[in-house]
Design a protein around this motif. Structure first.
Motif, PDB file in Angstrom:
ATOM      1  N   SER A 214      11.627  14.152 -43.461  1.00 26.24           N
ATOM      2  CA  SER A 214      12.122  14.587 -44.774  1.00 26.24           C
ATOM      3  C   SER A 214      12.966  15.858 -44.685  1.00 26.24           C
ATOM      4  O   SER A 214      13.461  16.333 -45.701  1.00 26.24           O
ATOM      5  CB  SER A 214      10.962  14.799 -45.739  1.00 26.24           C
ATOM      6  N   MET A 215      13.142  16.385 -43.499  1.00 29.59           N
ATOM      7  CA  MET A 215      13.976  17.563 -43.256  1.00 29.59           C
ATOM      8  C   MET A 215      13.606  18.741 -44.162  1.00 29.59           C
ATOM      9  O   MET A 215      14.478  19.494 -44.608  1.00 29.59           O
ATOM     10  CB  MET A 215      15.453  17.208 -43.420  1.00 29.59           C
ATOM     11  N   GLY A 216      12.331  18.884 -44.468  1.00 24.46           N
ATOM     12  CA  GLY A 216      11.864  20.009 -45.266  1.00 24.46           C
ATOM     13  C   GLY A 216      11.927  19.791 -46.767  1.00 24.46           C
ATOM     14  O   GLY A 216      11.463  20.630 -47.533  1.00 24.46           O
ATOM     15  N   PHE A 217      12.508  18.698 -47.207  1.00 22.94           N
ATOM     16  CA  PHE A 217      12.581  18.410 -48.640  1.00 22.94           C
ATOM     17  C   PHE A 217      11.287  17.760 -49.110  1.00 22.94           C
ATOM     18  O   PHE A 217      10.539  17.185 -48.323  1.00 22.94           O
ATOM     19  CB  PHE A 217      13.741  17.452 -48.943  1.00 22.94           C
ATOM     20  N   ASP A 218      11.060  17.826 -50.422  1.00 28.53           N
ATOM     21  CA  ASP A 218       9.972  17.083 -51.032  1.00 28.53           C
ATOM     22  C   ASP A 218      10.199  15.600 -50.745  1.00 28.53           C
ATOM     23  O   ASP A 218      11.333  15.108 -50.844  1.00 28.53           O
ATOM     24  CB  ASP A 218       9.967  17.349 -52.541  1.00 28.53           C
ATOM     25  N   VAL A 219       9.140  14.882 -50.386  1.00 28.91           N
ATOM     26  CA  VAL A 219       9.266  13.491 -49.966  1.00 28.91           C
ATOM     27  C   VAL A 219       9.863  12.621 -51.072  1.00 28.91           C
ATOM     28  O   VAL A 219      10.743  11.786 -50.807  1.00 28.91           O
ATOM     29  CB  VAL A 219       7.904  12.939 -49.482  1.00 28.91           C
ATOM     30  N   ALA A 220       9.432  12.810 -52.305  1.00 30.83           N
ATOM     31  CA  ALA A 220       9.960  12.002 -53.412  1.00 30.83           C
ATOM     32  C   ALA A 220      11.455  12.250 -53.594  1.00 30.83           C
ATOM     33  O   ALA A 220      12.238  11.308 -53.770  1.00 30.83           O
ATOM     34  CB  ALA A 220       9.210  12.308 -54.704  1.00 30.83           C
ATOM     35  N   PHE A 221      11.867  13.509 -53.533  1.00 31.38           N
ATOM     36  CA  PHE A 221      13.294  13.824 -53.642  1.00 31.38           C
ATOM     37  C   PHE A 221      14.069  13.230 -52.475  1.00 31.38           C
ATOM     38  O   PHE A 221      15.140  12.657 -52.660  1.00 31.38           O
ATOM     39  CB  PHE A 221      13.519  15.339 -53.688  1.00 31.38           C
ATOM     40  N   PHE A 222      13.529  13.371 -51.276  1.00 34.49           N
ATOM     41  CA  PHE A 222      14.212  12.867 -50.089  1.00 34.49           C
ATOM     42  C   PHE A 222      14.439  11.360 -50.181  1.00 34.49           C
ATOM     43  O   PHE A 222      15.520  10.869 -49.836  1.00 34.49           O
ATOM     44  CB  PHE A 222      13.418  13.202 -48.824  1.00 34.49           C
ATOM     45  N   MET A 223      13.437  10.620 -50.640  1.00 37.56           N
ATOM     46  CA  MET A 223      13.574   9.162 -50.743  1.00 37.56           C
ATOM     47  C   MET A 223      14.658   8.785 -51.748  1.00 37.56           C
ATOM     48  O   MET A 223      15.451   7.874 -51.506  1.00 37.56           O
ATOM     49  CB  MET A 223      12.243   8.527 -51.130  1.00 37.56           C
ATOM     50  N   LYS A 224      14.704   9.478 -52.881  1.00 33.64           N
ATOM     51  CA  LYS A 224      15.737   9.188 -53.883  1.00 33.64           C
ATOM     52  C   LYS A 224      17.121   9.557 -53.350  1.00 33.64           C
ATOM     53  O   LYS A 224      18.084   8.801 -53.514  1.00 33.64           O
ATOM     54  CB  LYS A 224      15.450   9.936 -55.174  1.00 33.64           C
ATOM     55  N   ALA A 225      17.233  10.708 -52.703  1.00 26.98           N
ATOM     56  CA  ALA A 225      18.523  11.140 -52.155  1.00 26.98           C
ATOM     57  C   ALA A 225      18.982  10.188 -51.056  1.00 26.98           C
ATOM     58  O   ALA A 225      20.164   9.837 -50.994  1.00 26.98           O
ATOM     59  CB  ALA A 225      18.412  12.571 -51.624  1.00 26.98           C
ATOM     60  N   ALA A 226      18.073   9.764 -50.209  1.00 20.74           N
ATOM     61  CA  ALA A 226      18.425   8.822 -49.142  1.00 20.74           C
ATOM     62  C   ALA A 226      18.905   7.504 -49.736  1.00 20.74           C
ATOM     63  O   ALA A 226      19.856   6.892 -49.224  1.00 20.74           O
ATOM     64  CB  ALA A 226      17.234   8.594 -48.224  1.00 20.74           C
ATOM     65  N   GLY A 227      18.277   7.062 -50.810  1.00 21.08           N
ATOM     66  CA  GLY A 227      18.706   5.835 -51.477  1.00 21.08           C
ATOM     67  C   GLY A 227      20.114   5.951 -52.024  1.00 21.08           C
ATOM     68  O   GLY A 227      20.927   5.025 -51.890  1.00 21.08           O
ATOM     69  N   VAL A 228      20.442   7.090 -52.629  1.00 23.65           N
ATOM     70  CA  VAL A 228      21.789   7.296 -53.159  1.00 23.65           C
ATOM     71  C   VAL A 228      22.811   7.332 -52.026  1.00 23.65           C
ATOM     72  O   VAL A 228      23.885   6.731 -52.124  1.00 23.65           O
ATOM     73  CB  VAL A 228      21.854   8.596 -54.000  1.00 23.65           C
ATOM     74  N   VAL A 229      22.473   8.016 -50.938  1.00 22.69           N
ATOM     75  CA  VAL A 229      23.398   8.092 -49.794  1.00 22.69           C
ATOM     76  C   VAL A 229      23.631   6.698 -49.211  1.00 22.69           C
ATOM     77  O   VAL A 229      24.778   6.294 -48.960  1.00 22.69           O
ATOM     78  CB  VAL A 229      22.858   9.057 -48.722  1.00 22.69           C
ATOM     79  N   GLU A 230      22.567   5.943 -48.999  1.00 26.13           N
ATOM     80  CA  GLU A 230      22.713   4.600 -48.426  1.00 26.13           C
ATOM     81  C   GLU A 230      23.492   3.676 -49.359  1.00 26.13           C
ATOM     82  O   GLU A 230      24.342   2.901 -48.900  1.00 26.13           O
ATOM     83  CB  GLU A 230      21.344   4.011 -48.110  1.00 26.13           C
ATOM     84  N   PHE A 231      23.217   3.743 -50.653  1.00 27.37           N
ATOM     85  CA  PHE A 231      23.959   2.907 -51.604  1.00 27.37           C
ATOM     86  C   PHE A 231      25.431   3.292 -51.601  1.00 27.37           C
ATOM     87  O   PHE A 231      26.307   2.423 -51.603  1.00 27.37           O
ATOM     88  CB  PHE A 231      23.376   3.043 -53.016  1.00 27.37           C
TER      89      PHE A 231
END
Length: 125
Positions: free
Chosen positions: A13-30
């Motif tokens: 999660s690179m130091g981010f909150d896990v919930a935020f990281f998952m949402k951000a990763a989803g936006v990046v991948e999309f």
């Protein structure tokens, strides 16, 4: 399915909150997947970035990811190597198309989830 990985691999999660990281990763991948239908430069850049993400996952998780990701990586590398010019799209329609695609995917995801796991079923919280 992904959250247990954060227990065994907390650096993911690179130091981010896990919930935020998952949402951000989803936006990046999309966004990268959407860029695959863009101009040749956008298409190649997105394919290379996505392929590198899959390769780094293989380095961390080994055989299981290698078997599943190898066909995807091959396709992404083929997209990156494609030198044919793309269809001409107006840059002014890109934001509207992106938004329409994002809304369609989110609605389909949540509708599918609600259909598979109804609120009154055994998995209701």
């Amino acid at each position: 399915m992904t959250y247990p990985l954060f227990v065994t691999h907390p650096d993911m999660s690179m130091g981010f909150d896990v919930a935020f990281f998952m949402k951000a990763a989803g936006v990046v991948e999309f966004s990268l997947a959407f860029a695959l239908i863009g101009t040749p430069l956008m298409r190649r850049t997105a394919a290379i970035v996505l392929a590198s993400m899959f390769v780094t996952a293989i380095l961390e998780f080994r055989k299981i990811d290698a078997m599943g990701h190898a066909p995807i990586i091959v396709v992404l590398l083929a997209i990156a190597a494609d030198d044919r010019p793309g269809r001409r799209h107006s840059p002014f329609t890109a934001p509207a198309c992106y938004l329409a695609a994002l809304v369609t995917v989110v609605v389909a995801y949540y509708a599918g989830h609600a259909g598979l796991f109804p609120a009154s079923g055994p998995y209701a919280h």
